[in-house]
Design a protein around this motif. Structure first.
Motif, mmCIF file in Angstrom:
data_model
loop_
_atom_site.group_PDB
_atom_site.id
_atom_site.type_symbol
_atom_site.label_atom_id
_atom_site.label_comp_id
_atom_site.label_asym_id
_atom_site.label_seq_id
_atom_site.Cartn_x
_atom_site.Cartn_y
_atom_site.Cartn_z
ATOM 1 N N ALA A 85 0.826 -1.207 0.000
ATOM 2 C CA ALA A 85 0.000 0.000 0.000
ATOM 3 C C ALA A 85 0.862 1.260 0.000
ATOM 4 C CB ALA A 85 -0.940 -0.003 1.206
ATOM 5 N N SER A 86 1.897 1.282 0.825
ATOM 6 C CA SER A 86 2.733 2.481 0.890
ATOM 7 C C SER A 86 3.511 2.670 -0.404
ATOM 8 C CB SER A 86 3.687 2.440 2.091
ATOM 9 O OG SER A 86 4.530 1.317 2.038
ATOM 10 N N ARG A 87 3.960 1.575 -1.021
ATOM 11 C CA ARG A 87 4.684 1.712 -2.290
ATOM 12 C C ARG A 87 3.763 2.221 -3.391
ATOM 13 N NH1 ARG A 87 9.701 -0.016 -3.596
ATOM 14 N NH2 ARG A 87 9.959 0.749 -1.469
ATOM 15 N N ALA A 88 2.523 1.779 -3.404
ATOM 16 C CA ALA A 88 1.567 2.276 -4.393
ATOM 17 C C ALA A 88 1.368 3.785 -4.221
ATOM 18 C CB ALA A 88 0.238 1.540 -4.276
ATOM 19 N N ARG A 89 1.243 4.241 -2.963
ATOM 20 C CA ARG A 89 1.079 5.678 -2.706
ATOM 21 C C ARG A 89 2.332 6.441 -3.146
ATOM 22 N NH1 ARG A 89 -0.799 3.693 2.098
ATOM 23 N NH2 ARG A 89 0.987 4.487 3.265
ATOM 24 N N MET A 90 3.499 5.885 -2.847
ATOM 25 C CA MET A 90 4.727 6.570 -3.216
ATOM 26 C C MET A 90 4.865 6.654 -4.739
ATOM 27 S SD MET A 90 8.677 6.124 -2.011
ATOM 28 C CE MET A 90 8.922 4.498 -2.615
#
Length: 185
Positions: A123-128
């Protein structure tokens, strides 16, 4: 807007490190994930929790950088086809063979299930990556933020850190798996 060669390289590098991380933990049993090679050492599931906390912080930084770039009206990157893959080499040289102490805000203090850590990493990589796509139009050398160990870094360096940090921990996972007493399954 298509990504510049520079940003494509950065995304490729951090994606490669992420896949190496996922490959390193794929199929490990709970006993293997929880194995600690020594007193005070982290288990693989601790490393995954730490990486989830770190990646979430990186995603927040990328979103903040996007906001700052828009507010400041930063210009486009004057050299979008140049490579920045080596822009951290000098800053990282002193750390190559040293153990770094994680800052408190990215130190795991309780157990986080491995599947939840991986979900948070995804999830955090998708946001980044969403923020990076929008940041690609700016000169990211003009966006600088302090790193707890390396000092002030520009956003190209921060993006490289996201992958390189995971690469360091993949090597750590390899050492744990090779340690005496590591469970067979």
């Amino acid at each position: 807007m298509p990504l510049s060669k520079k940003v494509q390289e950065l995304v490729g590098a951090i994606t490669h490190h992420r896949q190496s991380l996922l490959d390193a933990v794929f199929g490990l049993s709970e006993a293997q994930l929880a194995f600690k090679p020594g007193e005070g050492a982290w288990a693989i599931n601790d490393i995954l929790h730490h990486l989830a906390l770190t990646d979430e912080a990186n995603a927040k930084l990328a979103a903040r950088a996007l906001k700052h770039a828009a507010e400041r009206g930063l210009p486009a990157d004057p050299m979008p086809e140049a490579s920045v893959l080596n822009c951290l080499d000098e800053a990282l040289a002193p750390l190559r063979n040293t153990r770094a102490q994680a800052p408190e805000f990215v130190t795991p203090h309780e157990h986080l299930a491995t599947d939840l850590a991986i979900e948070r990493l995804q999830a955090s990589r998708a946001r980044m990556l969403e923020a990076v796509e929008q940041l690609a139009g700016y000169d990211l050398t003009q966006l600088k933020y302090p790193h707890p160990v390396l000092g002030e870094l520009h956003m190209y360096q921060w993006l490289l850190i996201a992958g390189g940090h995971e690469g360091r921990h993949v090597a750590q996972i390899g050492r744990i798996k090779a340690a005496a007493g590591f469970p067979g399954h």
